[in-house]
Scaffold this active site. Structure first.
Site, short mmCIF file in Angstrom:
data_model
loop_
_atom_site.label_atom_id
_atom_site.label_comp_id
_atom_site.label_asym_id
_atom_site.label_seq_id
_atom_site.Cartn_x
_atom_site.Cartn_y
_atom_site.Cartn_z
N GLY A 250 0.85 -1.20 0.00
CA GLY A 250 0.00 0.00 0.00
C GLY A 250 0.88 1.24 0.00
O GLY A 250 0.55 2.24 0.63
N TYR B 100 -12.15 -4.18 12.04
CA TYR B 100 -10.91 -3.40 11.95
C TYR B 100 -10.07 -3.57 13.24
O TYR B 100 -8.87 -3.84 13.18
CB TYR B 100 -11.25 -1.93 11.72
CG TYR B 100 -10.06 -1.04 11.47
CD1 TYR B 100 -9.42 -1.03 10.23
CD2 TYR B 100 -9.59 -0.18 12.47
CE1 TYR B 100 -8.32 -0.20 10.00
CE2 TYR B 100 -8.50 0.65 12.24
CZ TYR B 100 -7.87 0.64 11.00
OH TYR B 100 -6.79 1.46 10.78
N ALA C 243 -10.17 -5.96 15.46
CA ALA C 243 -9.66 -7.33 15.57
C ALA C 243 -8.45 -7.52 14.66
O ALA C 243 -7.45 -8.15 15.03
CB ALA C 243 -10.75 -8.34 15.22
N ASP D 24 -2.82 -8.23 -4.78
CA ASP D 24 -3.68 -8.22 -3.61
C ASP D 24 -2.97 -8.96 -2.47
O ASP D 24 -2.71 -10.16 -2.58
CB ASP D 24 -4.99 -8.94 -4.00
CG ASP D 24 -5.97 -9.04 -2.85
OD1 ASP D 24 -5.63 -8.66 -1.72
OD2 ASP D 24 -7.10 -9.52 -3.10
N VAL D 25 -2.65 -8.26 -1.38
CA VAL D 25 -1.89 -8.91 -0.30
C VAL D 25 -2.70 -10.00 0.42
O VAL D 25 -2.14 -10.82 1.13
CB VAL D 25 -1.37 -7.91 0.78
CG1 VAL D 25 -0.31 -7.00 0.23
CG2 VAL D 25 -2.50 -7.13 1.44
N LYS E 251 -6.35 -5.23 13.64
CA LYS E 251 -5.21 -4.42 14.10
C LYS E 251 -4.60 -5.01 15.38
O LYS E 251 -3.38 -4.98 15.56
CB LYS E 251 -5.64 -2.96 14.28
CG LYS E 251 -6.01 -2.29 12.96
CD LYS E 251 -4.79 -2.14 12.09
CE LYS E 251 -5.05 -1.85 10.65
NZ LYS E 251 -3.82 -1.81 9.84
P1 NAP Z 1 -5.32 4.63 2.45
O1 NAP Z 1 -4.93 6.05 2.15
O2 NAP Z 1 -6.73 4.22 2.26
O3 NAP Z 1 -4.34 3.64 1.64
C1 NAP Z 1 -4.49 2.27 1.76
C2 NAP Z 1 -3.46 1.56 0.92
O4 NAP Z 1 -3.65 0.14 1.07
C3 NAP Z 1 -3.57 1.87 -0.56
O5 NAP Z 1 -2.29 1.98 -1.13
C4 NAP Z 1 -4.27 0.63 -1.12
O6 NAP Z 1 -3.98 0.33 -2.48
C5 NAP Z 1 -3.69 -0.46 -0.23
N1 NAP Z 1 -4.54 -1.65 -0.26
C6 NAP Z 1 -5.87 -1.73 0.01
N2 NAP Z 1 -6.31 -3.00 -0.20
C7 NAP Z 1 -5.23 -3.74 -0.58
C8 NAP Z 1 -5.03 -5.09 -0.96
N3 NAP Z 1 -6.04 -5.97 -0.97
N4 NAP Z 1 -3.78 -5.48 -1.34
C9 NAP Z 1 -2.75 -4.60 -1.35
N5 NAP Z 1 -2.87 -3.31 -1.00
C10 NAP Z 1 -4.10 -2.87 -0.63
O7 NAP Z 1 -5.01 4.29 3.99
P2 NAP Z 1 -3.99 4.95 5.04
O8 NAP Z 1 -4.73 5.88 5.89
O9 NAP Z 1 -2.79 5.41 4.35
O10 NAP Z 1 -3.68 3.66 5.94
C11 NAP Z 1 -2.50 2.92 5.80
C12 NAP Z 1 -2.40 1.98 7.00
O11 NAP Z 1 -2.40 2.75 8.21
C13 NAP Z 1 -3.59 1.01 7.12
O12 NAP Z 1 -3.14 -0.25 7.53
C14 NAP Z 1 -4.44 1.64 8.20
O13 NAP Z 1 -5.22 0.71 8.88
C15 NAP Z 1 -3.38 2.26 9.08
N6 NAP Z 1 -3.89 3.36 9.92
C16 NAP Z 1 -4.38 4.49 9.35
C17 NAP Z 1 -4.87 5.49 10.19
C18 NAP Z 1 -5.43 6.79 9.65
O14 NAP Z 1 -5.99 7.56 10.45
N7 NAP Z 1 -5.30 7.08 8.40
C19 NAP Z 1 -4.84 5.32 11.58
C20 NAP Z 1 -4.33 4.15 12.10
C21 NAP Z 1 -3.84 3.16 11.26
P3 NAP Z 1 -4.77 1.11 -3.69
O15 NAP Z 1 -4.10 2.46 -3.75
O16 NAP Z 1 -4.53 0.29 -4.89
O17 NAP Z 1 -6.19 1.19 -3.28
#
Ligand code: NAP
Length: 246
Positions: free
Chosen positions: A13, A156, A158, A64-65, A160
């Site tokens: 991602g 979510y 669970a 897809d991971v 994390k």
């Molecule tokens: P985001 O902007 O929605 O980006 C998600 C990324 O994951 C994208 O690059 C997406 O690829 C990729 N992805 C989704 N499904 C996938 C799959 N099946 N196989 C491979 N890649 C996949 O999310 P983010 O906010 O940057 O979050 C990144 C991480 O931080 C996540 O694990 C999230 O749970 C964690 N997190 C985020 C927050 C927050 O507030 N933002 C807080 C705590 C934790 P595509 O670009 O192709 O869709």
């Protein structure tokens, strides 16, 4: 020489949101970065264009991971192109919130499959490679949501909390080979993942955060880089919260 020169980092991602920030910060420190994504070609191409300065040091791969076969194919492919992989950042993640009573099987499965099984799939393949080199750093992007347990996030939370449990176990299994496995647990970080929150919710959540603001992508990337560095050699099985004190 920059800190990560001659090191290869996989960021799942890694073309959007927090992952994009992590990829960029490793590129700035001299690493070769393999940024993966699943669907959003436009974001991936835009990232590649913006990072053209780094040329071949940024490699994009789309898969897809949550599919073990796809992860296996990915590793087989990159092992032909890259001699060693030092760092894996399991960052791919999705949210599909719903109250537990209304949550569909598909919502449960999708979130667990991408967030938790994806980390398992990628970590399993990466440690097989890292064990040969007797060196490695795995960093999972978990979430404070795993410990907070916000309403509507059974799947979510669970997934994390599961990433943290997975890394506790894996860290013990690979410690002797100089491979560390840690987690970063962000709080609220400004990305598309939380763009569905309305203004009232944002105001409400900010009130509960001791620092009274959401975090930035760089504030997460800096901690990932530290855990992925040689300096973090005696830290494993740990979780660092980047949540403004939540
Ligand atoms: P985001 O902007 O929605 O980006 C998600 C990324 O994951 C994208 O690059 C997406 O690829 C990729 N992805 C989704 N499904 C996938 C799959 N099946 N196989 C491979 N890649 C996949 O999310 P983010 O906010 O940057 O979050 C990144 C991480 O931080 C996540 O694990 C999230 O749970 C964690 N997190 C985020 C927050 C927050 O507030 N933002 C807080 C705590 C934790 P595509 O670009 O192709 O869709």
């Amino acid at each position: 020489m920059s800190k990560f020169t001659n090191q290869t980092v996989i960021v799942t991602g890694g073309t959007r949101g927090i992952g994009r920030g992590i990829s960029e910060s490793f590129l700035k420190e001299g690493a070769t970065v393999i940024a993966t994504y699943a669907r959003n070609d436009e974001a991936a191409m835009n990232f590649k264009e913006n990072m053209s300065l780094y040329g071949d040091k940024l490699i994009l791969k789309k898969f897809d991971v949550s599919s073990m076969l796809a992860c296996e194919n990915f590793f087989n492919e990159i092992e032909k192109e890259i001699s060693s992989i030092e760092i894996l950042v399991n960052n791919s993640g999705i949210r599909q919130d719903n109250l537990t009573a209304s949550m569909s099987e598909d919502q449960w499965d999708k979130v667990l499959d991408i967030n938790l099984k994806g980390s398992f799939n990628m970590s399993q393949k990466a440690v097989l490679h890292m064990m040969k080199n007797r060196y490695g750093r795995i960093v999972n992007i978990s979430s404070i949501g795993g410990a907070l347990g916000l309403a509507g996030q059974a799947n979510y939370a669970a997934s994390k909390a599961g990433q943290i449990a997975l890394s506790k176990v894996l860290s013990k299994e690979v410690a002797k080979r100089k491979i560390t496995v840690n987690n970063v647990a962000p709080g609220f970080i400004e990305t598309e993942l939380i763009s569905d929150l309305d203004e009232a919710q944002v105001t409400e959540y900010k009130k509960t955060i001791p620092m009274k603001r959401f975090g930035s992508i760089d504030e997460v990337a800096n901690v990932v880089k530290f855990l992925a560095s040689k300096e973090a050699s005696y830290i494993t099985g740990s979780t660092i919260e980047v949540s403004g004190g939540l």
